[in-house]
Design a protein around this motif. Structure first.
Motif: not given
Length: 296
Positions: A212-237
């Protein structure tokens, strides 16, 4: 985006890190600030603030483990001098218990002595151990700890780091980064640069894919983004994404849904790390593969 609404400006800084010298410099600074850490320490792999004692720091290096009790002013060796240590973790509800990830499995320190925790990570014939590249301690349960292997598999300990088991995972693609929240039970997020982002609320027993939300539209084409890293702060990632999408995302619901942070395109091709200020979580840092750091 400030709170994902008002625009915020990103600025670029540079940092260099070794265990012999830790230096940082901004574009406007004429001279770097240098912290001396210790002789013959080799490359620093990770630095951890002790959750049981905020004035104490731990550093994982190619020359073992170092520690500081004065917020980084001075450092002393803390063992495993001849080993390449990739990551360290402190069991928050068991003060004094430290885990160290090495290319020869995990070592556990309870008091002054380090003991190898080989079960589940090492084979007897031939005598080969798994290379552990990241360790995380469960903030609410001293019995649980998690690790990422160089192979991309996730392992878990349910007895304070003494024994380990590989977890079942929804994809065969390698996991590159693992993050844990401070909730109890915690939320675990696993980032796979080729497989996607996955979430667990069962301490790793079951995982669900997150899109959910991990999509970027490039050149009118939606592309799903795949993560290289992830981290939490005190409240959110937070999560930067793989090469090609040139994006970074934040979540305000524990990683269920995500919103773009409108980060600038990295000059080095892609972002490889992310972190947030624990006091001001609206300040986010993104590390580039080429060595630059962006601050929002």
């Amino acid at each position: 985006l400030g709170s994902y609404g008002s625009p915020r400006r990103w600025s670029r800084r540079f940092a260099a890190l070794t265990l012999g010298t830790l230096a940082s410099v901004t574009a406007a600074s004429a001279e770097p600030v240098v912290w001396r850490l210790g002789p013959d320490g080799g490359r620093a792999r990770a630095i951890l603030v002790d959750p049981t004692s905020p004035g104490r720091l731990w550093a994982a290096s190619d020359g073992g483990v170092f520690t500081s009790t004065d917020r980084g002013e001075h450092w002393v060796r803390a063992g495993l001098d001849a080993r390449r240590v990739r990551s360290v973790a402190v069991l928050p509800t068991a003060p004094g218990t430290l885990l160290a990830a090495t290319d020869e499995g995990v070592f556990r320190r309870d008091g002054a002595d380090w003991v190898a925790s080989r079960e589940g990570l090492c084979a007897e014939e031939p005598p080969v151990c798994q290379d552990v590249v990241q360790l995380l301690a469960d903030p609410g349960n001293a019995l649980y700890a998690y690790g990422v292997l160089a192979s991309g598999a996730i392992v878990r300990s349910q007895d304070g780091g003494r024994h380990w088991n590989q977890l079942a995972f929804p994809t065969s693609e390698a996991v590159g980064s693992l993050a844990i929240s401070t909730a109890n039970p915690p939320v675990l997020l696993a980032a796979s640069p080729q497989g996607g982002l996955f979430r667990s609320t069962t301490r790793g027993s079951a995982w669900q894919g997150v899109a959910g939300g991990l999509t970027i539209v490039q050149g009118g084409v939606p592309r799903t983004s795949y993560p290289h890293a992830v981290a939490f702060d005190a409240a959110r990632p937070w999560s930067p994404t793989r090469p090609g999408t040139l994006g970074a995302f934040g979540s305000s619901d524990g990683g269920l849904t995500w919103s773009s942070l409108a980060a600038p395109a990295p000059t080095g091709g892609h972002y490889v790390s992310v972190g947030a200020d624990p006091v001001r979580p609206d300040i986010v840092f993104l590390g580039e593969a080429a060595g630059g750091v962006h601050r929002r």
